[in-house]
Motif scaffolding. Structure first.
Motif, PDB file in Angstrom:
ATOM      1  N   ILE A 165       0.845  -1.213   0.000  1.00 63.71           N
ATOM      2  CA  ILE A 165       0.000   0.000   0.000  1.00 63.71           C
ATOM      3  C   ILE A 165       0.873   1.254   0.000  1.00 63.71           C
ATOM      4  O   ILE A 165       0.626   2.206  -0.758  1.00 63.71           O
ATOM      5  CB  ILE A 165      -0.956  -0.006   1.225  1.00 63.71           C
ATOM      6  N   VAL A 166       1.906   1.266   0.845  1.00 60.24           N
ATOM      7  CA  VAL A 166       2.809   2.428   0.899  1.00 60.24           C
ATOM      8  C   VAL A 166       3.510   2.606  -0.458  1.00 60.24           C
ATOM      9  O   VAL A 166       3.669   3.725  -0.951  1.00 60.24           O
ATOM     10  CB  VAL A 166       3.849   2.245   2.030  1.00 60.24           C
TER      11      VAL A 166
ATOM     12  N   VAL B 117       2.507   1.662  -3.596  1.00 58.00           N
ATOM     13  CA  VAL B 117       1.673   2.159  -4.698  1.00 58.00           C
ATOM     14  C   VAL B 117       1.095   3.551  -4.411  1.00 58.00           C
ATOM     15  O   VAL B 117       0.851   4.322  -5.333  1.00 58.00           O
ATOM     16  CB  VAL B 117       0.513   1.191  -5.061  1.00 58.00           C
ATOM     17  N   SER B 118       0.897   3.866  -3.122  1.00 60.74           N
ATOM     18  CA  SER B 118       0.254   5.146  -2.787  1.00 60.74           C
ATOM     19  C   SER B 118       1.243   6.281  -2.610  1.00 60.74           C
ATOM     20  O   SER B 118       0.901   7.433  -2.838  1.00 60.74           O
ATOM     21  CB  SER B 118      -0.563   5.021  -1.500  1.00 60.74           C
ATOM     22  N   ILE B 119       2.441   5.983  -2.169  1.00 57.96           N
ATOM     23  CA  ILE B 119       3.386   7.055  -1.838  1.00 57.96           C
ATOM     24  C   ILE B 119       4.698   6.927  -2.617  1.00 57.96           C
ATOM     25  O   ILE B 119       5.090   7.835  -3.353  1.00 57.96           O
ATOM     26  CB  ILE B 119       3.687   7.049  -0.320  1.00 57.96           C
TER      27      ILE B 119
ATOM     28  N   ASP C 190       5.880   5.172  -5.152  1.00 55.28           N
ATOM     29  CA  ASP C 190       5.974   5.159  -6.613  1.00 55.28           C
ATOM     30  C   ASP C 190       6.015   6.577  -7.171  1.00 55.28           C
ATOM     31  O   ASP C 190       6.364   6.790  -8.328  1.00 55.28           O
ATOM     32  CB  ASP C 190       4.807   4.383  -7.226  1.00 55.28           C
ATOM     33  N   ASP C 191       5.636   7.562  -6.352  1.00 56.26           N
ATOM     34  CA  ASP C 191       5.637   8.961  -6.777  1.00 56.26           C
ATOM     35  C   ASP C 191       6.943   9.668  -6.405  1.00 56.26           C
ATOM     36  O   ASP C 191       7.148  10.819  -6.767  1.00 56.26           O
ATOM     37  CB  ASP C 191       4.451   9.677  -6.108  1.00 56.26           C
TER      38      ASP C 191
ATOM     39  N   VAL D 199      -1.811  -7.777  -4.488  1.00 59.57           N
ATOM     40  CA  VAL D 199      -2.249  -6.509  -3.883  1.00 59.57           C
ATOM     41  C   VAL D 199      -1.867  -5.342  -4.813  1.00 59.57           C
ATOM     42  O   VAL D 199      -2.697  -4.454  -5.080  1.00 59.57           O
ATOM     43  CB  VAL D 199      -1.607  -6.318  -2.482  1.00 59.57           C
TER      44      VAL D 199
ATOM     45  N   ALA E 270      -4.530  -2.965  -6.699  1.00 58.44           N
ATOM     46  CA  ALA E 270      -4.597  -1.537  -6.335  1.00 58.44           C
ATOM     47  C   ALA E 270      -4.355  -0.632  -7.533  1.00 58.44           C
ATOM     48  O   ALA E 270      -4.932   0.447  -7.617  1.00 58.44           O
ATOM     49  CB  ALA E 270      -3.582  -1.239  -5.241  1.00 58.44           C
ATOM     50  N   THR E 271      -3.502  -1.062  -8.453  1.00 60.35           N
ATOM     51  CA  THR E 271      -3.169  -0.208  -9.600  1.00 60.35           C
ATOM     52  C   THR E 271      -4.006  -0.538 -10.840  1.00 60.35           C
ATOM     53  O   THR E 271      -3.796   0.057 -11.893  1.00 60.35           O
ATOM     54  CB  THR E 271      -1.679  -0.335  -9.965  1.00 60.35           C
TER      55      THR E 271
END
Lengths: 314, 177
Positions: free
Chosen positions: B21-22, B24-26, B28-29, B66, B70-71
């Protein structure tokens, strides 16, 4: 404490008499089990890839994936919210580093924009009057005929293979396939390529498969905007006999060309021309465009849901 | 199945879920010198190093699911790569990698590069965009960032998971007398 042994030498069990063991030694069993698990998981992964690639968007696996994405969305939003203050602090200091030069450039741009706005006001008034006189039937116009569905970006492209982001809004908010997506400044980001009830996948302009019919705002030259390298874009199909200048603003053309059907409404800002070149062997000019959107800093976007029917091509 | 194994599997599952989750949400940016840290890959490899092939492979498959869910990307693709990575490093941990202080860093550095190449090949075979030049340019800063992540993540993993008891150690020692 007396020890009940007659000898104290310890040796490995190889030379020791042992009772008859099971048909397979434990080590062999362990190896077999390990390989069976690996084989099963790899087989499952390959089956999932095959089904995912071959089935339609409405297929069973995609529906399960959409449901899973809906379940995971709160976790992603929570992680994003936790990280947001840290991102803001980083953005603040990052902005300070370039503030002075940016301020100078923006003042210059503001002065130019002010002059341009004065000219535009009278031009817009004339255009509206003429359109009314002609009973001109227009396709949906941006931004008047669009409702913005603002959504947070909840997952980012993982590596150079992916040029898609996931946003926290889906079909329940009115988003459909090919819905155009802009950033908070109204600049073109891409289009929706997959939908779920509460999430959508947005393919960015930097995807090699993305193509946008675009027009040079100053010279009215149209071309096909495609990904070039990195985050740069290229305005293709512009013949060498026309003039395109460095600094020209490129916006969506909004044309309904059957060869390059445009999914975007007319007039969404895309970027600015950074270089114009041509060679003797090429049919077209090589026009590099720097996008207005910073694709590596997308936190929130707006999906443009049309409030007016989009005309279908005959 | 021992209670301790179930507890380990549950801890690994939770840790990998949070890491996914961390990621893909944070993360990867996050772009540093062209590279992106991969917390999920680092976490998976270190768990596999400590807990072996079974946990490595199963954890990789689960974490991949996961991420792909998520993506909204091709299901099974990340699972395939992470399963192989988890299994391989689990095997390294069960055999030559045990008790070596450099094993976590070697594992993360090597697998980061191989994972990038594997991703490139799989995407190429699926007909997706596979920019080899970009991959080979960006993989080095990514490997460096992953190595920086290795130390704290390994400390967390060592604290969460009990000391490994590899099955391939000498099985029996008997006192003669």
């Amino acid at each position: 404490v007396p020890r009940n042994r007659t000898a104290r030498a310890a040796v490995l069990a190889g030379s020791v008499q042992r009772s008859a063991g099971p048909a397979y030694p434990s080590k062999t069993r362990s190896v077999l089990r390990r390989r069976a698990v690996l084989g099963t998981l790899l087989f499952l992964a390959l089956v999932l890839i095959t089904v995912s690639v071959r089935e339609s968007d409405g297929g069973a696996l995609h529906r399960i994936q959409n449901a899973g994405a809906t379940v995971l969305r709160p976790f992603q939003v929570a992680a994003e919210r936790v990280a947001q203050p840290f991102k803001d602090v980083y953005g603040y200091f990052d902005g300070l580093a370039s503030a002075k030069s940016q301020n100078k450039r923006l003042r210059l741009e503001l002065e130019q924009a002010r002059q341009q706005a004065i000219a535009n006001v009278s031009a817009a008034r004339d255009a509206a009057q003429l359109r009314a006189l002609l009973r001109f039937e227009d396709s949906p116009r941006f931004p008047q005929n669009y409702r913005a569905v603002n959504a947070r970006v909840i997952s980012f492209p993982s590596g150079p293979f992916q040029q898609q982001v996931t946003i926290a809004a889906g079909t329940s908010s009115g988003i459909r396939l090919h819905t155009p997506v802009v950033d908070t400044g109204g600049n073109l980001v891409g289009q929706v390529t997959r939908t779920a009830p509460t999430a959508s996948q947005v393919t960015l302009l930097t995807d090699p498969d993305s193509a946008v019919s675009a027009v040079d705002l100053q010279t009215r030259i149209t071309g096909l905007l495609q990904h070039s390298s990195g985050s740069a874009l290229e305005l293709d199909r512009v013949t060498k006999d026309v003039v395109v200048n460095k600094g020209d603003v490129i916006v969506t053309a909004g044309t309904r060309n059957p060869r390059y059907p445009d999914l975007y409404p007319r007039g969404i800002p895309i970027g600015v021309v950074t270089s114009v070149g041509q060679t003797d062997t090429d049919l077209y000019k090589q026009i590099q465009v720097s996008p207005f959107v910073n694709f590596s800093r997308l936190d929130a976007v707006a999906a443009l849901v049309s409030t007016k029917p989009v005309p279908n091509l005959p | 199945v021992r209670t301790a194994d179930v507890a380990d599997a549950a801890k690994a599952g939770v840790l990998l879920f949070v890491a996914a989750i961390v990621q893909v949400s944070i993360l990867d940016d996050v772009l540093v010198l062209g590279g992106t840290p991969d917390l999920l890959l680092v976490t998976l490899l270190l768990i596999a190093l400590l807990r072996g092939t079974m946990v490595g492979a199963a954890g990789g498959f689960f974490a991949g699911l996961v991420v792909d869910t998520a993506t909204l990307s091709t299901m099974g693709l990340t699972s395939l790569l992470l399963t192989v990575a988890g299994y391989w490093i689990g095997r390294y941990g069960e055999t030559t990698g045990r008790d070596r202080s450099h094993a976590p860093f070697v594992s993360v550095a090597v697998v980061t590069v191989l994972y990038a190449i594997g991703s490139l090949l799989v995407h190429f075979m699926l007909g997706d965009p596979a920019p080899a030049g970009t991959v080979f340019r960006d993989v080095w800063p990514s490997a460096a960032l992953n190595l920086i992540l290795t130390w704290p993540v390994y400390a967390v993993c060592r604290r969460l998971f009990r000391a490994p008891e590899w099955t391939e150690r000498a099985q029996e020692v008997q006192l003669l007398g």
